[in-house]
Design an enzyme around this catalytic site. Structure first.
Site, short mmCIF file in Angstrom:
data_model
loop_
_atom_site.label_atom_id
_atom_site.label_comp_id
_atom_site.label_asym_id
_atom_site.label_seq_id
_atom_site.Cartn_x
_atom_site.Cartn_y
_atom_site.Cartn_z
N GLN A 64 -8.46 13.89 0.80
CA GLN A 64 -7.57 14.81 0.09
C GLN A 64 -7.90 16.25 0.49
OE1 GLN A 64 -6.66 14.12 -4.03
NE2 GLN A 64 -7.91 12.29 -4.09
N HIS A 121 -8.25 7.41 3.76
CA HIS A 121 -7.59 8.67 3.44
C HIS A 121 -8.56 9.63 2.75
CE1 HIS A 121 -7.48 6.65 -0.46
NE2 HIS A 121 -7.31 7.84 -1.01
N SER A 168 -8.68 5.32 -5.14
CA SER A 168 -7.65 4.49 -5.74
C SER A 168 -7.02 3.52 -4.76
CB SER A 168 -6.56 5.40 -6.32
OG SER A 168 -6.00 6.19 -5.29
N ASN A 179 0.46 15.63 -2.64
CA ASN A 179 0.06 14.63 -3.64
C ASN A 179 1.15 14.53 -4.71
OD1 ASN A 179 -1.32 13.20 -5.78
ND2 ASN A 179 -3.25 13.75 -4.78
N ASP A 180 1.61 13.31 -4.96
CA ASP A 180 2.68 13.13 -5.95
C ASP A 180 2.17 13.38 -7.37
OD1 ASP A 180 4.57 12.33 -3.94
OD2 ASP A 180 3.50 10.41 -3.84
N TYR A 191 -31.38 12.20 -18.39
CA TYR A 191 -32.15 13.36 -17.93
C TYR A 191 -31.31 14.23 -16.98
CZ TYR A 191 -36.00 16.05 -15.92
OH TYR A 191 -36.83 17.07 -15.51
N CYS A 248 0.84 -1.22 0.00
CA CYS A 248 0.00 0.00 0.00
C CYS A 248 0.87 1.26 0.00
CB CYS A 248 -0.90 -0.02 1.24
SG CYS A 248 -1.72 1.54 1.55
N GLN A 273 -32.58 13.71 -10.73
CA GLN A 273 -33.85 13.02 -10.50
C GLN A 273 -33.62 11.93 -9.47
OE1 GLN A 273 -34.54 9.64 -11.60
NE2 GLN A 273 -36.68 9.69 -10.96
N CYS A 297 0.37 3.21 3.63
CA CYS A 297 0.68 2.66 4.95
C CYS A 297 1.96 3.30 5.51
CB CYS A 297 0.84 1.14 4.87
SG CYS A 297 -0.73 0.24 5.02
N LYS A 330 -26.80 4.37 -8.20
CA LYS A 330 -27.56 5.32 -9.01
C LYS A 330 -26.63 5.90 -10.08
CE LYS A 330 -30.06 9.57 -9.22
NZ LYS A 330 -30.90 9.03 -10.28
N PHE A 331 -27.14 6.02 -11.27
CA PHE A 331 -26.39 6.67 -12.35
C PHE A 331 -26.97 8.06 -12.58
CE2 PHE A 331 -25.49 2.24 -13.08
CZ PHE A 331 -24.16 2.25 -13.44
N HIS A 374 -4.55 0.17 8.04
CA HIS A 374 -5.04 -0.04 6.68
C HIS A 374 -6.47 -0.60 6.65
CE1 HIS A 374 -4.30 -0.89 2.37
NE2 HIS A 374 -4.99 -1.99 2.56
N HIS A 392 -20.35 23.38 6.66
CA HIS A 392 -21.14 22.14 6.65
C HIS A 392 -20.46 21.09 5.79
CE1 HIS A 392 -22.43 24.36 3.09
NE2 HIS A 392 -22.73 23.18 2.54
N HIS A 414 -6.83 2.15 1.81
CA HIS A 414 -6.31 2.74 3.06
C HIS A 414 -7.13 4.00 3.38
CE1 HIS A 414 -2.88 3.09 5.95
NE2 HIS A 414 -3.49 4.27 6.09
N ASN A 454 -12.92 10.59 -1.06
CA ASN A 454 -13.59 9.64 -1.96
C ASN A 454 -13.44 8.28 -1.31
OD1 ASN A 454 -14.08 11.59 -3.94
ND2 ASN A 454 -12.03 11.28 -4.80
P1 H2U Z 1 -7.91 8.90 -4.17
O1 H2U Z 1 -7.93 7.53 -3.60
O2 H2U Z 1 -9.11 9.73 -3.78
O3 H2U Z 1 -7.66 8.85 -5.65
O4 H2U Z 1 -6.65 9.65 -3.52
C1 H2U Z 1 -5.40 9.10 -3.47
C2 H2U Z 1 -4.40 10.12 -3.96
O5 H2U Z 1 -3.09 9.67 -3.59
C3 H2U Z 1 -4.40 10.28 -5.47
O6 H2U Z 1 -4.80 11.59 -5.78
C4 H2U Z 1 -2.18 10.08 -4.56
C5 H2U Z 1 -2.93 10.01 -5.87
O7 H2U Z 1 -2.47 10.99 -6.76
N1 H2U Z 1 -1.00 9.23 -4.50
C6 H2U Z 1 0.23 9.81 -4.31
O8 H2U Z 1 0.34 11.03 -4.21
N2 H2U Z 1 1.34 9.01 -4.24
C7 H2U Z 1 1.31 7.66 -4.35
O9 H2U Z 1 2.33 7.02 -4.26
C8 H2U Z 1 0.05 6.95 -4.57
C9 H2U Z 1 -1.19 7.81 -4.65
#
Ligand code: H2U
Length: 344
Positions: free
Chosen positions: A165, A163, A158, A75-76, A313, A50, A320, A53, A308-309, A112, A293, A161, A150
């Protein structure tokens, strides 16, 4: 003319000035379409593969801290950075704008196998403390700080674990900008924050309340688009995450945990959702019209596997929904507030 609670009608969302079409009689229609994978809580507390982790190496080679509570990293694959875009599109039809910002990832726990529904209230309070610290730091640099989570692969998450953002940016995004405008309009007419008036009325009606404590109310909004959409609204005047005091944060941790547990219990699955916070912009102005909020947008509709999709519409006209928000509340309040994996 046939007029009853089951008749189609539209409901107005005063926060975004839009309508949702409610068609309760459609809820029992047959479904032979796509089925989602059922997601159960992860079983292992540490996964060496992971990226999130503690102590593990991420995709780009950076090594995570051996963290014990929460952990924040840049975020990478950041959606935003501090570069300037030289925008030459400045006419009505081809408008572009430079935008600066930062994207960060926040691990909620070193474990995890956890999710917000499985963390203790004390552990959720640590997440709230981290949200506050991030809001203070990034709000000092950028006008908008978007905190979100998410959860579940069906919501594009993705990694299992636990998490979320944090994306901070120099320009206010479209949805909060619209919300800001409508909160301001209401304030100008009523001299009260729209959401405080709304939560007071909802408490009096008691038709859409999922749970409440001294400081917070969780409800399915009257204008909910997603089947089990929930808003977490304070019962006190507050514009920003960082203004919450210790008691308000403890109460928030408790109600957040209860919402997450009720969600999981609904279909005995790790309930997917996108959740995020909206509060006043960090633009140095007075924003008495705003109320901090949280919004939960879960995609599941009638079981752990049928979502739900928002298509057809919804893409072309209005959102809806089939079952009413009141029916959704009945289901969310009928389940236990103890997590199903703990009561087995
Ligand atoms: P999501 O699971 O909401 O996609 O968020 C995970 C984020 O973690 C994702 O935006 C980042 C991805 O870019 N990430 C890293 O920055 N480095 C990593 O090694 C794996 C994931």
């Amino acid at each position: 003319m046939n007029a009853n609670q089951e008749s189609p009608h539209r409901r107005y969302n005063p926060l975004l000035d839009e309508w949702v079409l409610v068609s309760p009689h459609r809820f029992n229609r047959p479904w032979q379409g796509q089925q989602e994978q059922t997601e159960y809580p992860e079983l292992i507390r540490y996964d060496e593969t992971c990226y999130l982790c503690p102590g593990n190496t991420r995709v780009n080679g950076a090594v995570n801290d051996a963290y014990e509570k929460t952990f924040v990293f840049k975020n990478d694959f950041s959606a935003l950075n501090d570069e300037f875009y030289s925008a030459d599109g400045s006419c009505d039809l081809f408008k572009a704008q430079s935008i600066q910002g930062e994207s960060r990832v926040l691990c909620f726990s070193p474990d995890h196998s956890k999710s917000m529904a499985l963390l203790s209230a004390k552990e959720i309070k640590s997440v709230i403390d981290t949200w506050q610290a991030q809001a203070i730091e990034l709000g000092g640099k950028y006008k908008w700080v978007q905190i979100f989570e998410n959860k579940g692969s069906v919501m594009g998450c993705s990694n299992p674990h636990p998490h979320g953002q944090i994306w901070a940016q120099s320009e206010i995004p479209s949805i909060p900008a619209r919300k800001s405008q409508h909160l301001q309009n209401y304030w100008q007419t009523h001299s009260k924050p729209l959401l405080l008036d709304y939560v007071e009325s909802e408490l009096k009606k008691d038709e859409r309340i999922v749970c409440a404590n001294n400081y917070w109310v969780a409800l399915v909004p009257y204008w909910a688009q997603w089947p089990f959409e929930v808003m977490l609204i304070p019962r006190f005047d507050v514009q920003h995450m960082h203004q919450l005091n210790t008691s308000q944060k403890e109460a928030l941790a408790t109600i957040f945990q209860e919402v997450a547990i009720r969600y999981d219990n609904l279909f005995e699955t790790s309930f997917p959702y996108s959740m995020g916070w909206h509060g006043a912009p960090f633009d140095g102005r007075d924003h008495s019209e705003w109320t901090l909020h949280a919004c939960f947008f879960p995609p599941l509709l009638r079981s752990a596997t049928v979502k739900k999709f928002m298509v057809g519409y919804e893409m072309l006209a209005d959102a809806q929904r089939d079952m009413t928000p009141e029916q959704a509340v009945k289901m969310l309040t009928a389940v236990s507030n103890i997590h199903y994996t703990k009561s087995m």
